[in-house]
Design a protein around this motif. Structure first.
Motif, PDB file in Angstrom:
ATOM      1  N   VAL A  48      -8.144   3.965  -1.181  1.00  0.00           N
ATOM      2  CA  VAL A  48      -7.157   3.720  -0.132  1.00  0.00           C
ATOM      3  C   VAL A  48      -5.734   3.895  -0.661  1.00  0.00           C
ATOM      4  O   VAL A  48      -4.899   4.517  -0.013  1.00  0.00           O
ATOM      5  N   ALA A  49      -5.472   3.338  -1.839  1.00  0.00           N
ATOM      6  CA  ALA A  49      -4.122   3.400  -2.403  1.00  0.00           C
ATOM      7  C   ALA A  49      -4.195   3.265  -3.917  1.00  0.00           C
ATOM      8  O   ALA A  49      -5.048   2.551  -4.434  1.00  0.00           O
ATOM      9  N   TYR A  50      -3.285   3.972  -4.600  1.00  0.00           N
ATOM     10  CA  TYR A  50      -3.227   3.987  -6.056  1.00  0.00           C
ATOM     11  C   TYR A  50      -1.796   3.704  -6.495  1.00  0.00           C
ATOM     12  O   TYR A  50      -0.839   4.065  -5.808  1.00  0.00           O
ATOM     13  N   ILE A  51      -1.674   3.097  -7.699  1.00  0.00           N
ATOM     14  CA  ILE A  51      -0.350   2.847  -8.249  1.00  0.00           C
ATOM     15  C   ILE A  51      -0.417   2.863  -9.767  1.00  0.00           C
ATOM     16  O   ILE A  51      -1.425   2.473 -10.356  1.00  0.00           O
ATOM     17  N   ILE A  52       0.658   3.360 -10.395  1.00  0.00           N
ATOM     18  CA  ILE A  52       0.785   3.278 -11.846  1.00  0.00           C
ATOM     19  C   ILE A  52       2.076   2.548 -12.184  1.00  0.00           C
ATOM     20  O   ILE A  52       2.911   2.318 -11.295  1.00  0.00           O
ATOM     21  N   SER A  53       2.263   2.198 -13.431  1.00  0.00           N
ATOM     22  CA  SER A  53       3.300   1.235 -13.818  1.00  0.00           C
ATOM     23  C   SER A  53       4.722   1.729 -13.584  1.00  0.00           C
ATOM     24  O   SER A  53       5.633   0.910 -13.469  1.00  0.00           O
ATOM     25  N   ASP A  54       4.909   3.070 -13.472  1.00  0.00           N
ATOM     26  CA  ASP A  54       6.277   3.544 -13.218  1.00  0.00           C
ATOM     27  C   ASP A  54       6.649   3.456 -11.743  1.00  0.00           C
ATOM     28  O   ASP A  54       7.733   3.872 -11.337  1.00  0.00           O
ATOM     29  N   GLY A  55       5.723   2.930 -10.943  1.00  0.00           N
ATOM     30  CA  GLY A  55       5.995   2.713  -9.528  1.00  0.00           C
ATOM     31  C   GLY A  55       5.495   3.800  -8.606  1.00  0.00           C
ATOM     32  O   GLY A  55       5.517   3.645  -7.387  1.00  0.00           O
ATOM     33  N   ARG A  56       5.043   4.904  -9.169  1.00  0.00           N
ATOM     34  CA  ARG A  56       4.531   5.977  -8.307  1.00  0.00           C
ATOM     35  C   ARG A  56       3.244   5.509  -7.623  1.00  0.00           C
ATOM     36  O   ARG A  56       2.416   4.836  -8.215  1.00  0.00           O
ATOM     37  N   ARG A  57       3.100   5.933  -6.361  1.00  0.00           N
ATOM     38  CA  ARG A  57       1.981   5.486  -5.528  1.00  0.00           C
ATOM     39  C   ARG A  57       1.403   6.660  -4.766  1.00  0.00           C
ATOM     40  O   ARG A  57       2.075   7.668  -4.542  1.00  0.00           O
ATOM     41  N   LYS A  64      -1.574   5.967   5.436  1.00  0.00           N
ATOM     42  CA  LYS A  64      -0.159   6.252   5.178  1.00  0.00           C
ATOM     43  C   LYS A  64       0.714   5.709   6.291  1.00  0.00           C
ATOM     44  O   LYS A  64       0.414   5.871   7.471  1.00  0.00           O
ATOM     45  N   GLY A  65       1.795   5.049   5.902  1.00  0.00           N
ATOM     46  CA  GLY A  65       2.723   4.489   6.874  1.00  0.00           C
ATOM     47  C   GLY A  65       2.327   3.113   7.374  1.00  0.00           C
ATOM     48  O   GLY A  65       3.116   2.437   8.032  1.00  0.00           O
ATOM     49  N   ARG A  66       1.104   2.670   7.044  1.00  0.00           N
ATOM     50  CA  ARG A  66       0.636   1.351   7.490  1.00  0.00           C
ATOM     51  C   ARG A  66       0.365   0.413   6.313  1.00  0.00           C
ATOM     52  O   ARG A  66       0.581  -0.789   6.440  1.00  0.00           O
ATOM     53  N   PHE A  67      -0.116   0.940   5.204  1.00  0.00           N
ATOM     54  CA  PHE A  67      -0.465   0.148   4.028  1.00  0.00           C
ATOM     55  C   PHE A  67       0.553   0.386   2.920  1.00  0.00           C
ATOM     56  O   PHE A  67       1.062   1.505   2.772  1.00  0.00           O
ATOM     57  N   THR A  68       0.810  -0.671   2.134  1.00  0.00           N
ATOM     58  CA  THR A  68       1.688  -0.553   0.982  1.00  0.00           C
ATOM     59  C   THR A  68       1.047  -1.225  -0.218  1.00  0.00           C
ATOM     60  O   THR A  68       0.684  -2.407  -0.154  1.00  0.00           O
ATOM     61  N   ILE A  69       0.900  -0.473  -1.304  1.00  0.00           N
ATOM     62  CA  ILE A  69       0.387  -1.026  -2.543  1.00  0.00           C
ATOM     63  C   ILE A  69       1.563  -1.387  -3.442  1.00  0.00           C
ATOM     64  O   ILE A  69       2.568  -0.663  -3.492  1.00  0.00           O
ATOM     65  N   SER A  70       1.451  -2.524  -4.125  1.00  0.00           N
ATOM     66  CA  SER A  70       2.507  -2.935  -5.043  1.00  0.00           C
ATOM     67  C   SER A  70       1.891  -3.766  -6.154  1.00  0.00           C
ATOM     68  O   SER A  70       0.737  -4.211  -6.045  1.00  0.00           O
ATOM     69  N   ASN A  76       0.743 -10.046 -13.340  1.00  0.00           N
ATOM     70  CA  ASN A  76      -0.503  -9.260 -13.433  1.00  0.00           C
ATOM     71  C   ASN A  76      -1.287  -9.314 -12.122  1.00  0.00           C
ATOM     72  O   ASN A  76      -2.495  -9.568 -12.116  1.00  0.00           O
ATOM     73  N   THR A  77      -0.577  -9.087 -11.033  1.00  0.00           N
ATOM     74  CA  THR A  77      -1.205  -9.156  -9.716  1.00  0.00           C
ATOM     75  C   THR A  77      -0.930  -7.884  -8.935  1.00  0.00           C
ATOM     76  O   THR A  77       0.193  -7.377  -8.933  1.00  0.00           O
ATOM     77  N   LEU A  78      -1.965  -7.377  -8.310  1.00  0.00           N
ATOM     78  CA  LEU A  78      -1.893  -6.189  -7.469  1.00  0.00           C
ATOM     79  C   LEU A  78      -1.981  -6.635  -6.014  1.00  0.00           C
ATOM     80  O   LEU A  78      -2.739  -7.557  -5.694  1.00  0.00           O
ATOM     81  N   TYR A  79      -1.215  -5.981  -5.148  1.00  0.00           N
ATOM     82  CA  TYR A  79      -1.204  -6.346  -3.733  1.00  0.00           C
ATOM     83  C   TYR A  79      -1.491  -5.130  -2.857  1.00  0.00           C
ATOM     84  O   TYR A  79      -1.235  -3.993  -3.246  1.00  0.00           O
ATOM     85  N   LEU A  80      -2.004  -5.414  -1.661  1.00  0.00           N
ATOM     86  CA  LEU A  80      -2.114  -4.388  -0.628  1.00  0.00           C
ATOM     87  C   LEU A  80      -1.670  -5.022   0.680  1.00  0.00           C
ATOM     88  O   LEU A  80      -2.363  -5.879   1.232  1.00  0.00           O
ATOM     89  N   GLN A  81      -0.489  -4.641   1.143  1.00  0.00           N
ATOM     90  CA  GLN A  81       0.005  -5.091   2.428  1.00  0.00           C
ATOM     91  C   GLN A  81      -0.508  -4.145   3.499  1.00  0.00           C
ATOM     92  O   GLN A  81      -0.252  -2.939   3.425  1.00  0.00           O
ATOM     93  N   MET A  82      -1.222  -4.691   4.476  1.00  0.00           N
ATOM     94  CA  MET A  82      -1.840  -3.875   5.512  1.00  0.00           C
ATOM     95  C   MET A  82      -1.246  -4.268   6.861  1.00  0.00           C
ATOM     96  O   MET A  82      -1.415  -5.409   7.311  1.00  0.00           O
ATOM     97  N   ASN A  83      -0.565  -3.339   7.485  1.00  0.00           N
ATOM     98  CA  ASN A  83       0.051  -3.556   8.795  1.00  0.00           C
ATOM     99  C   ASN A  83      -0.592  -2.643   9.835  1.00  0.00           C
ATOM    100  O   ASN A  83      -1.261  -1.670   9.488  1.00  0.00           O
ATOM    101  N   SER A  84      -0.367  -2.968  11.094  1.00  0.00           N
ATOM    102  CA  SER A  84      -0.892  -2.154  12.209  1.00  0.00           C
ATOM    103  C   SER A  84      -2.379  -1.865  12.015  1.00  0.00           C
ATOM    104  O   SER A  84      -2.831  -0.717  12.132  1.00  0.00           O
ATOM    105  N   LEU A  85      -3.132  -2.895  11.705  1.00  0.00           N
ATOM    106  CA  LEU A  85      -4.558  -2.724  11.407  1.00  0.00           C
ATOM    107  C   LEU A  85      -5.328  -2.226  12.626  1.00  0.00           C
ATOM    108  O   LEU A  85      -5.013  -2.576  13.775  1.00  0.00           O
ATOM    109  N   LYS A  86      -6.325  -1.409  12.333  1.00  0.00           N
ATOM    110  CA  LYS A  86      -7.183  -0.811  13.353  1.00  0.00           C
ATOM    111  C   LYS A  86      -8.629  -1.235  13.102  1.00  0.00           C
ATOM    112  O   LYS A  86      -8.997  -1.543  11.954  1.00  0.00           O
ATOM    113  N   PRO A  87      -9.467  -1.212  14.138  1.00  0.00           N
ATOM    114  CA  PRO A  87     -10.882  -1.556  13.924  1.00  0.00           C
ATOM    115  C   PRO A  87     -11.542  -0.701  12.840  1.00  0.00           C
ATOM    116  O   PRO A  87     -12.410  -1.198  12.116  1.00  0.00           O
TER     117      PRO A  87
END
Length: 123
Positions: A48-57, A64-70, A76-87
């Motif tokens: 769904v989403a990938y991230i590396i330490s330099d911030g590239r995602r 795209k446009g709904r989820f944000t990985i950080s 030492n915590t990874l997050y996934l913000q999920m907005n405008s969720l669909k079934p």
């Protein structure tokens, strides 16, 4: 030993939001490729989403446009913000980590996985 523990899943109505967390322990994740995957019943696991330490995602087209990985490197915590969720976002969501950042985006073979957290979106 690398350990990943997800939290934050649940049930929400379409259009709602959830934030998933993944607490990582056992190593410094600055050299890791980190990602969120999901697997719906009867379907293959997908990145769904990938991230590396330099911030590239990188994101799957479907989110795209709904989820944000950080990531919070201090915690030492990874997050996934999920907005405008669909079934169709309904699935078990997994946190994953793998050594080496080269070729991270789109990678499928990860060395470490969390136990998963269920996300259910109702219409």
């Amino acid at each position: 030993q690398v350990q990943l523990v997800e939290s934050g899943g649940g049930s929400v109505q379409a259009g709602g939001s959830l934030r998933l967390s993944c607490a990582a322990s056992g190593d410094s994740y600055s050299r890791y490729c980190m990602a969120w995957f999901r697997q719906a019943p009867g379907k293959e696991r997908e990145g769904v989403a990938y991230i590396i330490s330099d911030g590239r995602r990188s994101y799957a087209d479907s989110v795209k446009g709904r989820f944000t990985i950080s990531q919070d490197n201090a915690e030492n915590t990874l997050y996934l913000q999920m907005n405008s969720l669909k079934p169709e976002d309904t699935a078990m969501y997994y946190c994953a980590a793998d050594r080496g950042v080269s070729g991270c985006f789109g990678r499928r073979g990860f060395g470490y996985w969390g136990q998963g957290t269920q996300v259910t979106v109702s219409s």
